[in-house]
Design a protein around this motif. Structure first.
Motif, short mmCIF file in Angstrom:
data_model
loop_
_atom_site.label_atom_id
_atom_site.label_comp_id
_atom_site.label_asym_id
_atom_site.label_seq_id
_atom_site.Cartn_x
_atom_site.Cartn_y
_atom_site.Cartn_z
N VAL A 149 0.84 -1.19 0.00
CA VAL A 149 0.00 0.00 0.00
C VAL A 149 0.88 1.25 0.00
O VAL A 149 1.81 1.36 0.79
N THR A 150 0.55 2.18 -0.90
CA THR A 150 1.22 3.48 -0.91
C THR A 150 0.17 4.56 -0.63
O THR A 150 -0.98 4.44 -1.06
N SER A 179 -5.10 9.41 -0.44
CA SER A 179 -5.38 8.23 -1.24
C SER A 179 -4.47 7.09 -0.83
O SER A 179 -3.31 7.31 -0.49
N ARG A 229 -3.31 3.22 -2.37
CA ARG A 229 -3.35 2.32 -3.53
C ARG A 229 -2.62 1.04 -3.19
O ARG A 229 -1.54 1.07 -2.62
N ASN A 230 -3.24 -0.08 -3.54
CA ASN A 230 -2.66 -1.40 -3.31
C ASN A 230 -2.04 -1.90 -4.61
O ASN A 230 -2.74 -2.21 -5.56
N THR A 231 -0.71 -2.01 -4.64
CA THR A 231 -0.01 -2.51 -5.82
C THR A 231 0.48 -3.94 -5.62
O THR A 231 1.18 -4.47 -6.47
N LEU A 283 -9.21 -2.86 -0.20
CA LEU A 283 -8.33 -2.57 -1.32
C LEU A 283 -7.93 -3.90 -1.97
O LEU A 283 -7.09 -4.62 -1.45
N GLY A 285 -4.49 -3.72 -7.09
CA GLY A 285 -4.67 -2.71 -8.13
C GLY A 285 -5.71 -1.66 -7.81
O GLY A 285 -5.90 -0.74 -8.59
N ALA A 286 -6.39 -1.78 -6.69
CA ALA A 286 -7.47 -0.83 -6.34
C ALA A 286 -6.94 0.29 -5.46
O ALA A 286 -5.85 0.21 -4.89
N ASP A 287 -7.75 1.34 -5.33
CA ASP A 287 -7.40 2.45 -4.45
C ASP A 287 -8.64 2.96 -3.74
O ASP A 287 -9.76 2.58 -4.06
N SER A 301 -10.01 6.81 -1.65
CA SER A 301 -9.69 8.22 -1.43
C SER A 301 -10.62 8.80 -0.38
O SER A 301 -11.82 8.50 -0.36
#
Length: 154
Positions: free
Chosen positions: A34-35, A57, A59-61, A97, A100-102, A104
């Motif tokens: 997560v970022t 925000s 985001r899960n990469t 998450l 690939g999802a995020d 906010s």
């Protein structure tokens, strides 16, 4: 014969180190990564822009899902500003998450500016963060909320 055994031993050792390195890399990538970022957002209402909002925000990469249970802004002294009533268009909490999802979350920039002014903290020094259901707290890599907003206090 001894030279051949030495060469084969070195090749075997290098192959083992390479395999171990690859396993560590793939293991680290297998979980949720997560970022977090904090930017300024301007909601639009038909033909005009609204008041600025701080947009946090996440985001899960990574390859696994994770749930965000909360979010906020951390002051330089370690205290946190947690927003119990974010803007209505924020992602609901808890927020899942998927890979690939995020998600906010938004709070009026004027509220953050007022809070920082009353505390004597510069807006450029706060750090956005999210609380994850797995017990981790992930902070943004960059300080600040995107731009400084002048608070016109009383």
């Amino acid at each position: 014969m001894a030279v051949a055994a030495l060469i084969l031993g070195i090749i075997g050792a290098l192959t083992g180190v390479g395999a171990l390195t690859w396993q560590v890399i793939t293991w680290r990538q297998s979980g949720a990564i997560v970022t977090v970022t904090a930017l300024q957002a301007f909601p639009t209402y038909r033909d005009h822009a609204g008041e600025p909002h701080v947009n946090v925000s996440a985001r899960n990469t990574g390859r696994s899902s994770v749930t965000v249970n909360g979010w906020g802004l951390r002051l330089p002294d370690g205290r946190s500003m947690v927003v119990p009533n974010p803007a209505p268009w924020s992602s609901p909490l808890p927020h899942r998450l998927e890979p690939g999802a995020d998600g906010s979350w938004y709070v009026p920039t004027a509220e953050v500016a007022r809070f920082c002014a009353e505390d004597g903290t510069r807006q450029q020094d706060v750090i956005a963060f999210v609380f994850l259901a797995d017990g981790r707290t992930i902070s943004a890599k960059e300080r600040g909320i995107g731009l400084a907003y002048e608070y016109e206090g009383q």
